[in-house]
Enzyme design. Sequence first.
Site, PDB file in Angstrom:
ATOM      1  N   LYS A   1       1.416  -0.785  -3.041  1.00 46.72           N
ATOM      2  CA  LYS A   1       2.247  -1.851  -3.598  1.00 46.72           C
ATOM      3  C   LYS A   1       3.529  -1.911  -2.777  1.00 46.72           C
ATOM      4  O   LYS A   1       4.406  -1.074  -2.926  1.00 46.72           O
ATOM      5  CB  LYS A   1       2.595  -1.609  -5.069  1.00 46.72           C
ATOM      6  CG  LYS A   1       3.193  -2.872  -5.725  1.00 46.72           C
ATOM      7  CD  LYS A   1       4.183  -2.562  -6.838  1.00 46.72           C
ATOM      8  CE  LYS A   1       5.573  -2.289  -6.330  1.00 46.72           C
ATOM      9  NZ  LYS A   1       6.238  -3.469  -5.677  1.00 46.72           N
ATOM     10  N   PRO A   2       3.648  -2.889  -1.878  1.00 47.97           N
ATOM     11  CA  PRO A   2       4.870  -2.990  -1.080  1.00 47.97           C
ATOM     12  C   PRO A   2       6.019  -3.559  -1.906  1.00 47.97           C
ATOM     13  O   PRO A   2       5.812  -4.157  -2.968  1.00 47.97           O
ATOM     14  CB  PRO A   2       4.463  -3.948   0.038  1.00 47.97           C
ATOM     15  CG  PRO A   2       3.411  -4.816  -0.576  1.00 47.97           C
ATOM     16  CD  PRO A   2       2.682  -3.941  -1.565  1.00 47.97           C
TER      17      PRO A   2
ATOM     18  N   ASN B   1      13.225  -1.100   3.027  1.00 45.33           N
ATOM     19  CA  ASN B   1      14.095  -0.833   4.183  1.00 45.33           C
ATOM     20  C   ASN B   1      13.330  -0.408   5.436  1.00 45.33           C
ATOM     21  O   ASN B   1      13.792  -0.600   6.549  1.00 45.33           O
ATOM     22  CB  ASN B   1      15.184   0.180   3.834  1.00 45.33           C
ATOM     23  CG  ASN B   1      14.623   1.506   3.350  1.00 45.33           C
ATOM     24  OD1 ASN B   1      13.486   1.598   2.881  1.00 45.33           O
ATOM     25  ND2 ASN B   1      15.423   2.547   3.455  1.00 45.33           N
TER      26      ASN B   1
ATOM     27  N   SER C   1      14.613  11.678  11.824  1.00 46.56           N
ATOM     28  CA  SER C   1      13.226  11.348  11.509  1.00 46.56           C
ATOM     29  C   SER C   1      12.308  11.444  12.729  1.00 46.56           C
ATOM     30  O   SER C   1      12.598  10.896  13.792  1.00 46.56           O
ATOM     31  CB  SER C   1      13.139   9.940  10.925  1.00 46.56           C
ATOM     32  OG  SER C   1      13.899   9.852   9.748  1.00 46.56           O
TER      33      SER C   1
ATOM     34  N   GLU D   1      10.020  10.586  -2.786  1.00 45.98           N
ATOM     35  CA  GLU D   1      11.140  10.620  -1.844  1.00 45.98           C
ATOM     36  C   GLU D   1      12.180   9.666  -2.404  1.00 45.98           C
ATOM     37  O   GLU D   1      12.057   8.459  -2.309  1.00 45.98           O
ATOM     38  CB  GLU D   1      10.675  10.199  -0.448  1.00 45.98           C
ATOM     39  CG  GLU D   1      11.679  10.537   0.636  1.00 45.98           C
ATOM     40  CD  GLU D   1      12.403   9.314   1.152  1.00 45.98           C
ATOM     41  OE1 GLU D   1      13.603   9.177   0.803  1.00 45.98           O
ATOM     42  OE2 GLU D   1      11.799   8.514   1.870  1.00 45.98           O
TER      43      GLU D   1
ATOM     44  N   GLU E   1       6.877  14.630   3.522  1.00 48.88           N
ATOM     45  CA  GLU E   1       6.062  13.697   4.294  1.00 48.88           C
ATOM     46  C   GLU E   1       6.227  14.022   5.765  1.00 48.88           C
ATOM     47  O   GLU E   1       7.245  14.566   6.182  1.00 48.88           O
ATOM     48  CB  GLU E   1       6.462  12.253   4.000  1.00 48.88           C
ATOM     49  CG  GLU E   1       6.179  11.849   2.568  1.00 48.88           C
ATOM     50  CD  GLU E   1       6.547  10.422   2.249  1.00 48.88           C
ATOM     51  OE1 GLU E   1       5.958   9.868   1.309  1.00 48.88           O
ATOM     52  OE2 GLU E   1       7.432   9.859   2.927  1.00 48.88           O
TER      53      GLU E   1
ATOM     54  N   CYS F   1      17.617   5.872   3.572  1.00 51.02           N
ATOM     55  CA  CYS F   1      17.792   6.915   2.565  1.00 51.02           C
ATOM     56  C   CYS F   1      18.459   8.158   3.132  1.00 51.02           C
ATOM     57  O   CYS F   1      18.991   8.969   2.376  1.00 51.02           O
ATOM     58  CB  CYS F   1      16.446   7.278   1.936  1.00 51.02           C
ATOM     59  SG  CYS F   1      15.185   7.672   3.143  1.00 51.02           S
TER      60      CYS F   1
ATOM     61  N   THR G   1      16.125   7.207  -7.353  1.00 48.82           N
ATOM     62  CA  THR G   1      15.858   8.314  -8.266  1.00 48.82           C
ATOM     63  C   THR G   1      15.536   7.789  -9.663  1.00 48.82           C
ATOM     64  O   THR G   1      14.630   8.303 -10.331  1.00 48.82           O
ATOM     65  CB  THR G   1      17.064   9.260  -8.315  1.00 48.82           C
ATOM     66  OG1 THR G   1      17.283   9.800  -7.004  1.00 48.82           O
ATOM     67  CG2 THR G   1      16.824  10.413  -9.279  1.00 48.82           C
ATOM     68  N   ALA G   2      16.256   6.762 -10.109  1.00 48.15           N
ATOM     69  CA  ALA G   2      16.026   6.217 -11.447  1.00 48.15           C
ATOM     70  C   ALA G   2      14.605   5.688 -11.587  1.00 48.15           C
ATOM     71  O   ALA G   2      13.913   5.969 -12.574  1.00 48.15           O
ATOM     72  CB  ALA G   2      17.044   5.120 -11.745  1.00 48.15           C
TER      73      ALA G   2
ATOM     74  N   GLU H   1       8.799  -6.108  -3.163  1.00 46.99           N
ATOM     75  CA  GLU H   1       8.672  -7.565  -3.301  1.00 46.99           C
ATOM     76  C   GLU H   1       9.434  -8.318  -2.218  1.00 46.99           C
ATOM     77  O   GLU H   1       9.105  -9.457  -1.886  1.00 46.99           O
ATOM     78  CB  GLU H   1       9.161  -8.016  -4.681  1.00 46.99           C
ATOM     79  CG  GLU H   1      10.636  -7.780  -4.949  1.00 46.99           C
ATOM     80  CD  GLU H   1      10.929  -6.413  -5.547  1.00 46.99           C
ATOM     81  OE1 GLU H   1      12.062  -6.211  -6.013  1.00 46.99           O
ATOM     82  OE2 GLU H   1      10.019  -5.549  -5.547  1.00 46.99           O
TER      83      GLU H   1
ATOM     84  N   ARG I   1       3.551   6.340   7.013  1.00 45.32           N
ATOM     85  CA  ARG I   1       3.864   7.764   6.815  1.00 45.32           C
ATOM     86  C   ARG I   1       3.061   8.346   5.660  1.00 45.32           C
ATOM     87  O   ARG I   1       2.657   9.508   5.689  1.00 45.32           O
ATOM     88  CB  ARG I   1       5.375   7.951   6.571  1.00 45.32           C
ATOM     89  CG  ARG I   1       5.808   9.406   6.578  1.00 45.32           C
ATOM     90  CD  ARG I   1       7.298   9.540   6.755  1.00 45.32           C
ATOM     91  NE  ARG I   1       8.038   9.180   5.545  1.00 45.32           N
ATOM     92  CZ  ARG I   1       9.368   9.169   5.476  1.00 45.32           C
ATOM     93  NH1 ARG I   1      10.091   9.452   6.549  1.00 45.32           N
ATOM     94  NH2 ARG I   1       9.976   8.846   4.353  1.00 45.32           N
TER      95      ARG I   1
ATOM     96  N   GLY J   1      12.025   6.505  -9.706  1.00 46.21           N
ATOM     97  CA  GLY J   1      11.116   7.635  -9.566  1.00 46.21           C
ATOM     98  C   GLY J   1      10.895   8.367 -10.871  1.00 46.21           C
ATOM     99  O   GLY J   1       9.768   8.785 -11.184  1.00 46.21           O
TER     100      GLY J   1
END
Length: 514
Positions: A207-208, A184, A475, A285, A492, A319, A265-266, A210, A192, A268
């Site tokens: 790793k960006p 996103n 932000s 995050e 961050e 987020c 969250t899952a 996909e 950051r 993470g």
Amino acid sequence: MFLQSVPRTARLLRLLLPALPAAAMHRSYTLDVAAPLLRTQAFIDGRWVSAESHFPVLDPATGSELARVSDCGPAEAKQAVDAAYRAFHTWKRVTAKERSHLLRKWFDLLTEHKEDLAKLITFEAGKPLRESLGEMVYSASFLEWFSEEARRVYGDIVPSPATDRKILLLKQPVGVASIITPWNFPSAMITRKVAAALAAGCTVVVKPAEDTPLSALALAELSQQAGIPPGVFNVVPCSRAQTPSVGEVLCSDPLVAKISFTGSTATGKVLLKMAASTVKKASMELGGHAPFIVFDSADMDVAVAAAMNSKFRNSGQTCVCSNRFLVQSGVHDLFVDRLSKAMGAELRLGHGSEAATTQGPLINSRAADKVALQISEAVSQGARVVRGGRRLDGSFVEPTLLTQVTPSMLCMKEETFGPLVPILRFDSEDEAVAIANACDVGLAGYFFSQDPSQIWRVAEALEVGMVGVNEGLLSTPEGAFGGVKQSGLGVEGSKYGIHEYLQHKYMCFGGLKA
């Protein structure tokens, strides 16, 4: 069960709902950027590396293929980790002043090429070009901020209890950091993290997502132009199929000292379990479910403008965007009326490259299906559609406003990540705070009030890591970005962001003569 039910519901909805009126699905759009910035290979140890296979990057507005990118696997991930580990032993000895200088050169290059970089974001993420340009300014700002913070990593000399000893606390870089980022904000979520890591003296493997690897690879090209040494900044793009195996290398390899992840969250939790095997330092995050509370005393102009900014930026795919709208009874009808009119006047669906577009597509059809399900489920339980409500062609969803919402509806229990505003009416301050806190995540929260006492009470009572008071946009590199509960670990940005990549070493210097 929820995830399994999405496709069936979405198929039924598509039979009933009309096509996108802007015809973005039926026009041809061309990605036109400077050739050196459109990279499709992995970037490892300062070299462009091809993988055995490739995966397509699609324009989410049209479904057309933009490029085919190297599909890295565990072998390439391991090569990148090894390169970063070798580079770390040199990079950590580079002076803070020199690291600062290189980050500043990288910042200058991002600023110089911001238009082309913004086009990449618009085409691979669907974001309107004006927002993409804003992301590039935001993205570059972290390179600028941490180029300055690099020279402010201070240790401490602590008064000793004994006259023959001196106590020193040193701050040193942790080592190789694995950086796993979402789609996103495909540029800003990298800078950051990476700017803080490099400023501290760490090296990184990125790793960006996909869906959006082109922005990450363009950053790699500019890092090379800026003079960042080989192995300090590595990028390993991969497909959804390769992501688990690549993620396992990045989170469990013993040469990696730290992981930083932004995403659900899952996911993470899965990464934390892998990182636990070698006890790595971790920053997470994760998901949010931000409440947006409008009290009777609120300035309605401010509240409506903030709702538009907070909810519809990136079509609701942030987020920290507002998810649950709680409006006090005394201003409920006025707020709904004003917000509905603002949505009608200001929001325009279309391809992100078109000047009039304010709302692009969602990242893919799965994301649109999820929003459509939340809308249909709420309506089936008594919610009223005030504006929008339609699932359109491709991955477009109309900006939607619902009233008569209850806490038991999916849209009030699960993060939406789309352009849906569900409004729940409340009567008292205590009721609003209780509803706002009734979830297991706590990233951001917003509320609107002109009562100073209420502002202090509610700001302290909300169980979130960031609070916007009469403000919908939070932000900034100067602020500490992070959540509580299951929204993550660490922060961050701000002066504290660099500390996530440092470890403290206690040095006791004894045998001194008074």
